[in-house]
Design an enzyme around this catalytic site. Structure first.
Site, PDB file in Angstrom:
ATOM      1  N   LEU A  15     -34.763 -32.884  43.327  1.00  0.00           N
ATOM      2  CA  LEU A  15     -34.037 -31.907  42.837  1.00  0.00           C
ATOM      3  C   LEU A  15     -33.196 -32.283  41.628  1.00  0.00           C
ATOM      4  O   LEU A  15     -31.964 -32.113  41.183  1.00  0.00           O
ATOM      5  CB  LEU A  15     -32.955 -31.308  43.840  1.00  0.00           C
ATOM      6  CG  LEU A  15     -33.382 -30.922  45.295  1.00  0.00           C
ATOM      7  CD1 LEU A  15     -32.420 -30.794  46.134  1.00  0.00           C
ATOM      8  CD2 LEU A  15     -34.185 -29.786  44.814  1.00  0.00           C
ATOM      9  N   VAL A  17     -33.489 -32.116  37.059  1.00  0.00           N
ATOM     10  CA  VAL A  17     -33.333 -31.042  36.434  1.00  0.00           C
ATOM     11  C   VAL A  17     -34.506 -29.964  36.529  1.00  0.00           C
ATOM     12  O   VAL A  17     -34.184 -28.851  36.920  1.00  0.00           O
ATOM     13  CB  VAL A  17     -33.247 -31.169  34.674  1.00  0.00           C
ATOM     14  CG1 VAL A  17     -32.867 -30.165  34.062  1.00  0.00           C
ATOM     15  CG2 VAL A  17     -32.123 -32.313  34.560  1.00  0.00           C
ATOM     16  N   GLY A  19     -36.543 -29.819  39.116  1.00  0.00           N
ATOM     17  CA  GLY A  19     -37.062 -29.555  40.491  1.00  0.00           C
ATOM     18  C   GLY A  19     -35.876 -28.447  40.724  1.00  0.00           C
ATOM     19  O   GLY A  19     -35.963 -27.395  41.397  1.00  0.00           O
ATOM     20  N   VAL A  84     -40.957 -35.151  41.455  1.00  0.00           N
ATOM     21  CA  VAL A  84     -40.404 -36.277  41.567  1.00  0.00           C
ATOM     22  C   VAL A  84     -41.246 -36.962  40.348  1.00  0.00           C
ATOM     23  O   VAL A  84     -42.236 -36.609  39.767  1.00  0.00           O
ATOM     24  CB  VAL A  84     -40.612 -37.042  42.877  1.00  0.00           C
ATOM     25  CG1 VAL A  84     -39.886 -36.479  43.967  1.00  0.00           C
ATOM     26  CG2 VAL A  84     -42.270 -37.064  43.026  1.00  0.00           C
ATOM     27  N   SER A 138     -45.126 -26.854  32.171  1.00  0.00           N
ATOM     28  CA  SER A 138     -44.630 -27.351  30.925  1.00  0.00           C
ATOM     29  C   SER A 138     -43.637 -26.162  30.681  1.00  0.00           C
ATOM     30  O   SER A 138     -43.593 -25.129  31.147  1.00  0.00           O
ATOM     31  CB  SER A 138     -45.707 -26.779  29.807  1.00  0.00           C
ATOM     32  OG  SER A 138     -44.935 -27.224  28.638  1.00  0.00           O
ATOM     33  N   GLY A 139     -42.630 -26.629  29.894  1.00  0.00           N
ATOM     34  CA  GLY A 139     -41.677 -25.612  29.598  1.00  0.00           C
ATOM     35  C   GLY A 139     -40.114 -26.175  29.534  1.00  0.00           C
ATOM     36  O   GLY A 139     -39.121 -25.490  29.318  1.00  0.00           O
ATOM     37  N   LYS A 210     -52.948 -30.074  30.947  1.00  0.00           N
ATOM     38  CA  LYS A 210     -51.550 -30.458  30.655  1.00  0.00           C
ATOM     39  C   LYS A 210     -51.352 -31.842  29.697  1.00  0.00           C
ATOM     40  O   LYS A 210     -50.628 -31.753  28.657  1.00  0.00           O
ATOM     41  CB  LYS A 210     -50.819 -30.449  31.819  1.00  0.00           C
ATOM     42  CG  LYS A 210     -49.157 -31.046  31.596  1.00  0.00           C
ATOM     43  CD  LYS A 210     -48.582 -29.976  30.660  1.00  0.00           C
ATOM     44  CE  LYS A 210     -47.072 -30.331  30.388  1.00  0.00           C
ATOM     45  NZ  LYS A 210     -46.220 -31.416  30.527  1.00  0.00           N
ATOM     46  N   HIS A 213     -52.243 -30.688  26.360  1.00  0.00           N
ATOM     47  CA  HIS A 213     -51.337 -29.767  25.789  1.00  0.00           C
ATOM     48  C   HIS A 213     -50.283 -30.667  25.345  1.00  0.00           C
ATOM     49  O   HIS A 213     -49.858 -30.308  24.269  1.00  0.00           O
ATOM     50  CB  HIS A 213     -50.590 -29.038  27.027  1.00  0.00           C
ATOM     51  CG  HIS A 213     -49.381 -28.458  26.886  1.00  0.00           C
ATOM     52  ND1 HIS A 213     -48.243 -29.177  26.759  1.00  0.00           N
ATOM     53  CD2 HIS A 213     -48.781 -27.142  26.427  1.00  0.00           C
ATOM     54  CE1 HIS A 213     -47.215 -28.514  26.465  1.00  0.00           C
ATOM     55  NE2 HIS A 213     -47.483 -27.214  26.365  1.00  0.00           N
ATOM     56  N   ASN A 214     -49.976 -31.901  25.996  1.00  0.00           N
ATOM     57  CA  ASN A 214     -48.709 -32.707  25.375  1.00  0.00           C
ATOM     58  C   ASN A 214     -49.315 -33.415  24.342  1.00  0.00           C
ATOM     59  O   ASN A 214     -48.764 -33.609  23.326  1.00  0.00           O
ATOM     60  CB  ASN A 214     -48.402 -33.722  26.834  1.00  0.00           C
ATOM     61  CG  ASN A 214     -47.420 -33.240  27.422  1.00  0.00           C
ATOM     62  OD1 ASN A 214     -47.506 -31.901  27.581  1.00  0.00           O
ATOM     63  ND2 ASN A 214     -46.373 -34.026  27.951  1.00  0.00           N
ATOM     64  N   GLU A 217     -48.821 -31.051  21.588  1.00  0.00           N
ATOM     65  CA  GLU A 217     -47.416 -30.792  21.288  1.00  0.00           C
ATOM     66  C   GLU A 217     -47.020 -31.988  20.320  1.00  0.00           C
ATOM     67  O   GLU A 217     -46.304 -31.908  19.271  1.00  0.00           O
ATOM     68  CB  GLU A 217     -46.599 -31.076  22.725  1.00  0.00           C
ATOM     69  CG  GLU A 217     -45.239 -31.056  22.687  1.00  0.00           C
ATOM     70  CD  GLU A 217     -44.575 -31.346  23.996  1.00  0.00           C
ATOM     71  OE1 GLU A 217     -45.058 -30.617  25.120  1.00  0.00           O
ATOM     72  OE2 GLU A 217     -43.924 -32.511  24.172  1.00  0.00           O
TER      73      GLU A 217
HETATM   74  C1  6PG Z   1     -43.728 -30.029  28.583  1.00  0.00           C
HETATM   75  C2  6PG Z   1     -43.200 -31.432  27.927  1.00  0.00           C
HETATM   76  C3  6PG Z   1     -42.946 -32.448  28.945  1.00  0.00           C
HETATM   77  C4  6PG Z   1     -42.833 -33.733  28.167  1.00  0.00           C
HETATM   78  C5  6PG Z   1     -41.504 -34.300  27.644  1.00  0.00           C
HETATM   79  C6  6PG Z   1     -41.263 -35.500  27.258  1.00  0.00           C
HETATM   80  O1  6PG Z   1     -44.509 -29.413  28.481  1.00  0.00           O
HETATM   81  O2  6PG Z   1     -42.637 -29.458  29.257  1.00  0.00           O
HETATM   82  O3  6PG Z   1     -44.526 -31.814  27.433  1.00  0.00           O
HETATM   83  O4  6PG Z   1     -43.701 -32.327  30.031  1.00  0.00           O
HETATM   84  O5  6PG Z   1     -43.486 -34.610  28.870  1.00  0.00           O
HETATM   85  O6  6PG Z   1     -40.999 -33.261  26.831  1.00  0.00           O
HETATM   86  O7  6PG Z   1     -42.412 -35.940  26.284  1.00  0.00           O
HETATM   87  P1  6PG Z   1     -42.180 -37.254  25.489  1.00  0.00           P
HETATM   88  O8  6PG Z   1     -40.873 -37.956  26.108  1.00  0.00           O
HETATM   89  O9  6PG Z   1     -43.494 -38.062  25.789  1.00  0.00           O
HETATM   90  O10 6PG Z   1     -42.292 -36.840  23.887  1.00  0.00           O
END
Ligand code: 6PG
Length: 510
Positions: A15, A17, A19, A84, A138-139, A210, A213-214, A217
């Site tokens: 639980l 943030v 969770g 977790v 993600s989000g 994912k 995706h990162n 990102e």
């Molecule tokens: C998401 C983000 C998230 C990410 C963190 C930290 O899609 O919500 O990609 O999963 O892991 O924002 O990423 P870094 O600490 O590696 O920048």
């Protein structure tokens, strides 16, 4: 039996943030949740928040003091969601659930930022004990609370059970416009629209997607940061003026969550000094590892994701702050001259186009990487489907994802996003400015590895010939590694006994 006394629909473990917010999102969507965390204060916090938000409705979240109590409070076959930290904690909880008597038909869904190969191993490890399923989320915290983008993968039977749950809590998109439909009011989830949750494939596939995706990102963020640095150091713009430029860009082709929050970061004042907060934030980037995993994954499958990899390196060099400070006293760069207003305006426009074209290349690299991994793993990833669920809820959400969705819908076997007619035209239209922005930054001595690696990717990808012919010659020269010929069938290998005047002849026995 009233709903209040009945068994819970879903168990939730972890639980923190993410969770807590995901649990409240599930509760808003009508699910009754049994929750557990090793930290009692986190259980107290969610119970209190549920009390505050549910009004006169019965409790939607039920506190459990142990794994056994959690299992006893759930209807069977059970559905348990974990939030977790990635790595050992997932196995720690799994072992406790086994000890507490979880059943072979029960489903455990890992929603952490797990390494995709860990998910593969876990499905095999827990077979017969419970069904391990993975869902990458993600989000960030707001997404978890009001609608994330979800990338589920694993056992298809488990998916039939999880699908309605994930489709209810996921972010939603207006099918006509491709734009997010948002509500940030507790208790009032968005019900209409296309959910940003689609079955990605066998276990591991969701976390791989994912991970990419990162990686995208990381690239997206780095490209925005390069535009910022060129404006700040090269064009002598104040943070507020750069924020206004980002706000203007956010109305057009570059419309995205990351551009929007960058403007907000640049507008924030530091309460202590009254300066722009960005000017007092230390320029040393952190990272939790998913960008690194993407870069390693790209190298492993031989996918040229240089803008993504460059974004990881940019964070690495930023972290060498002390060395950079020392080097700045020793190493010189070019003199910078000031620009008149017309030149400054032209430079800002060039930066816009450089950011846009580089962004297209970063996404092309991400999708190319997923394509190569998909072929290697036999996942058959649906790229239009993936672009669709990234249109809302996730960190890289952007109008641009609608154009990517359309590109893959028009041609599902598209080899590379750059070859989609729309993106090919866009780059043709904007590449002059892209090249100018990189040339200007280079002449000013401002690093722009994201922009230039993207241009490099573009120029390499569109080149009929690359100098790898000479490279093959070099390899054959010193190591007899052989080469193929342009005038002979592919795959046939050749070798030359290199005899160069002046070179000592050494007899080597093979
Ligand atoms: C998401 C983000 C998230 C990410 C963190 C930290 O899609 O919500 O990609 O999963 O892991 O924002 O990423 P870094 O600490 O590696 O920048």
């Amino acid at each position: 039996m009233t709903k209040e006394n009945s068994l819970c629909d879903i168990g939730f473990i972890g639980l923190g943030v993410m969770g807590k917010n995901l649990t409240l999102n599930l509760a808003d969507n009508g699910y009754k949740i049994a929750c557990f965390d090793l930290d009692q204060s986190k259980i107290d916090a969610i119970i209190q928040q549920d009390n505050e938000e549910r009004g006169d409705q019965p409790a939607r979240v039920v506190a459990c003091r142990s794994y056994t109590e959690l299992l006893n409070k759930l209807s069977t076959p059970r559905l348990i969601i974990l939030s977790v930290p990635a790595g050992e904690p997932v196995d720690h909880v799994s072992r406790h659930l086994i000890d507490a008597g979880i059943g072979a038909d029960d489903i455990v869904v890992d929603t952490g930022n797990s390494l995709w190969t860990d998910s593969l191993e876990r499905e095999a490890r827990y077979k017969g004990k419970f069904i391990f399923f993975s869902t990458a989320v993600s989000g960030g915290e707001v997404g978890a609370r009001f609608g994330p983008s979800l990338m589920p993968s694993g056992d298809p039977y488990a998916w039939t059970r999880i699908e309605p749950v994930w489709k209810a809590v996921a972010a939603k998109v207006d099918p006509q416009t491709g734009k997010p439909i948002e509500s940030f009011t507790p208790g009032k989830p968005v019900k209409e629209g296309e959910p940003c949750a689609t079955y990605i494939g066998p276990v591991g596939a969701g976390h791989y997607v994912k991970m990419v995706h990162n990686g995208i990102e990381y690239a997206d963020m780095q490209l925005i940061c390069e535009a910022y640095q060129i404006m700040r150091d090269g064009l002598a713009m104040e943070p507020a003026e750069i924020a206004a430029t980002f706000r203007a860009w956010n109305q057009g082709l570059l419309n995205s969550y990351l551009i929007e929050i960058s403007a907000e970061v640049l507008e924030m004042q530091d309460a202590e000094t009254g300066k722009a907060l960005v000017d007092v934030i230390l320029d040393r980037a952190g990272q939790k590892g998913t960008g690194l995993w993407t870069a390693v994954g790209a190298l492993q499958v031989g996918s040229p994701a240089q803008t993504i990899t460059q974004a990881v390196f940019a964070r690495s060099i930023s972290s060498l702050k002390k060395e950079r400070v020392a080097a700045s006293q020793i190493l010189s760069g070019p003199e910078r001259s000031s620009l008149n207003d017309a030149d400054k305006q032209a430079a800002i426009e060039a930066l816009h186009d450089a950011l846009y074209c580089s962004k297209i290349c970063a996404y092309a690299q991400g999708f190319q990487l997923m394509d190569m991994a998909s072929k290697e793993q036999g996942w058959k990833l649906d790229f239009a489907g993936i672009a669709k669920i990234w249109r809302a809820g996730c960190i890289i959400r952007a109008s641009f994802l609608q154009s990517i969705t359309e590109a893959y819908e028009q041609n599902e076997s598209l080899t590379n996003l750059l070859l989609a007619p729309y993106f090919a035209e866009q780059i043709t239209k904007y590449q002059g400015n892209w090249r100018r922005a990189i040339a200007n930054a280079t002449l000013m001595g401002i690093p722009c590895g994201g922009f230039s690696s993207a241009l490099n990717y573009y120029d390499s990808y569109r080149s009929e010939t690359l100098p790898a012919n000479l490279l093959q010659g070099q390899r054959d020269y010193f190591g007899a590694h052989t080469y193929e010929r342009t005038d002979k069938p592919e795959g046939k290998k050749f070798h030359v006994e290199w005899s160069v005047p002046g070179r000592p002849q050494v007899a080597i026995k093979r």
